[in-house]
Design a protein around this motif. Structure first.
Motif, PDB file in Angstrom:
ATOM      1  N   LEU A 122       0.841  -1.283  -0.060  1.00 45.41           N
ATOM      2  CA  LEU A 122       0.061   0.142  -0.135  1.00 45.41           C
ATOM      3  C   LEU A 122       0.668   1.165   0.015  1.00 45.41           C
ATOM      4  N   VAL A 123       1.800   1.276   0.714  1.00 48.73           N
ATOM      5  CA  VAL A 123       2.941   2.206   0.624  1.00 48.73           C
ATOM      6  C   VAL A 123       3.560   2.637  -0.414  1.00 48.73           C
ATOM      7  N   LYS A 124       4.057   1.608  -1.261  1.00 51.76           N
ATOM      8  CA  LYS A 124       4.758   1.744  -2.393  1.00 51.76           C
ATOM      9  C   LYS A 124       3.848   2.090  -3.684  1.00 51.76           C
ATOM     10  N   VAL A 125       2.384   1.735  -3.584  1.00 53.16           N
ATOM     11  CA  VAL A 125       1.564   2.086  -4.680  1.00 53.16           C
ATOM     12  C   VAL A 125       1.181   3.426  -4.328  1.00 53.16           C
ATOM     13  N   ARG A 126       0.950   4.266  -3.188  1.00 56.98           N
ATOM     14  CA  ARG A 126       0.910   5.333  -2.825  1.00 56.98           C
ATOM     15  C   ARG A 126       1.960   5.996  -3.453  1.00 56.98           C
TER      16      ARG A 126
ATOM     17  N   ALA B 291      11.511   1.300 -16.045  1.00 62.26           N
ATOM     18  CA  ALA B 291      12.702   0.746 -14.985  1.00 62.26           C
ATOM     19  C   ALA B 291      11.590   0.903 -13.694  1.00 62.26           C
ATOM     20  N   ALA B 292      11.145   1.930 -13.321  1.00 58.75           N
ATOM     21  CA  ALA B 292      10.370   1.782 -12.118  1.00 58.75           C
ATOM     22  C   ALA B 292       9.181   0.834 -12.111  1.00 58.75           C
ATOM     23  N   HIS B 293       8.390   0.888 -13.343  1.00 57.54           N
ATOM     24  CA  HIS B 293       7.351  -0.131 -13.612  1.00 57.54           C
ATOM     25  C   HIS B 293       7.827  -1.251 -13.410  1.00 57.54           C
ATOM     26  N   GLY B 294       8.869  -1.786 -13.874  1.00 55.44           N
ATOM     27  CA  GLY B 294       9.373  -3.124 -14.059  1.00 55.44           C
ATOM     28  C   GLY B 294       9.727  -3.702 -12.432  1.00 55.44           C
ATOM     29  N   GLY B 295      10.434  -2.791 -11.753  1.00 57.19           N
ATOM     30  CA  GLY B 295      10.560  -3.202 -10.272  1.00 57.19           C
ATOM     31  C   GLY B 295       9.375  -3.305  -9.626  1.00 57.19           C
ATOM     32  N   VAL B 296       8.392  -2.522  -9.617  1.00 56.53           N
ATOM     33  CA  VAL B 296       7.120  -2.533  -8.828  1.00 56.53           C
ATOM     34  C   VAL B 296       6.351  -3.767  -9.391  1.00 56.53           C
ATOM     35  N   TYR B 297       6.284  -4.096 -10.867  1.00 53.69           N
ATOM     36  CA  TYR B 297       5.564  -5.393 -11.041  1.00 53.69           C
ATOM     37  C   TYR B 297       5.926  -6.552 -10.337  1.00 53.69           C
TER      38      TYR B 297
END
Length: 264
Positions: A49-53, A139-145
């Motif tokens: 939840l923190v990371k999505v925010r 790059a950011a989206h790859g790590g979050v995925y």
């Protein structure tokens, strides 16, 4: 006969009431987990939840920069997807934060603010801007995925599981539109330190840094063992109940027969 049937039903009710709690009680996951009506809420769910925010706090503004500064229609399209996706996820994550009592950050991290500054400082309408936009965000989206996949696999909380699934759908859409710009350099593995993107955030209020990667995921192996043990106990309880019911039934039915035989 009616009295004996009443006794049988009473015995069954008592046995079932004794068996059910052990069969369906939630396992104890430890002090880091909070029981909720949606399942245990653990560190990985809170981190998600923190990371999505945090993602919404910089990727939404980045999408708006793409619309304002790029002359490339594919970059502008990616910007529209980023804005729409994070508007949806921001609203949902704030709702879940309130429901699950998870404090959420109110500003982007220092690194994220730095990436926005790079885009802001790049000349409008330039290839430089388009490359920074596409590579930083890809790059950011790859790590979050990858992080979302770990949480989705291990969580026992249904709200977190459903939200992780939706987040993965939105993030994958963003990855695809960013790659469609033709600006992503797949050899640039240092564009963003992916370990930092996937790291658990510091305990909330205003979050300014993202620590090194050490995600706290649920102990799925232990959970599986506990579930297996709980299922075995439930099955054993049902077998015992069935055996007792069968014995009482045979005793109830058979006893009058023996009495009639003796009178004859």
């Amino acid at each position: 006969m009616l009295t004996r049937l009443t006794q049988v039903m009473t015995a069954v009710a008592v046995l079932c009431s004794l068996a059910m709690p052990s069969a369906f009680a939630q396992p104890d996951f430890g002090p880091d987990y909070t029981p909720t009506q949606f399942g245990p809420m653990g560190p990985a769910g809170r981190d998600m939840l923190v990371k999505v925010r945090l993602a919404g706090l910089w990727e939404g503004p980045a999408g708006r920069l793409g619309l304002e500064k790029s002359s490339n229609p594919k970059v502008r399209e990616a910007g529209r997807h980023l804005i729409a996706g994070h508007d949806e996820l921001d609203a949902k994550v704030l709702e879940l934060g309130r429901t699950l009592n998870v404090p959420l950050p109110t500003e982007a991290s220092a690194d994220q603010r730095g990436w926005i500054a790079e885009m802001t400082n790049a000349p409008a309408g330039s290839v430089e801007f388009d490359r920074i936009f596409a590579n930083r965000l890809r790059a950011a989206h790859g790590g979050v995925y990858k992080f979302l996949a770990v949480v989705r696999t291990g969580t026992r909380n249904t709200l977190i599981r459903d939200f992780a699934k939706r987040c993965m759908e939105v993030v994958l859409d963003h990855i695809q539109v960013l790659e469609a710009t033709g600006m992503v350099d797949f050899n640039d593995t240092e564009a963003i330190p992916l370990a930092a993107i996937a790291a658990p955030a510091a305990k909330p209020t205003a979050v300014t840094t993202v620590p090194q990667f050490a995600p706290n995921v649920p102990r799925t192996q232990n959970v599986a063992q506990e579930n297996e043990s709980g299922g075995t106990d439930a099955l054993l309880g049902l077998v015992v109940v069935a055996a007792v019911i069968g014995g009482i039934y045979l005793w109830t039915v058979g006893r009058p027969t023996r009495s009639r035989s003796s009178r004859q």
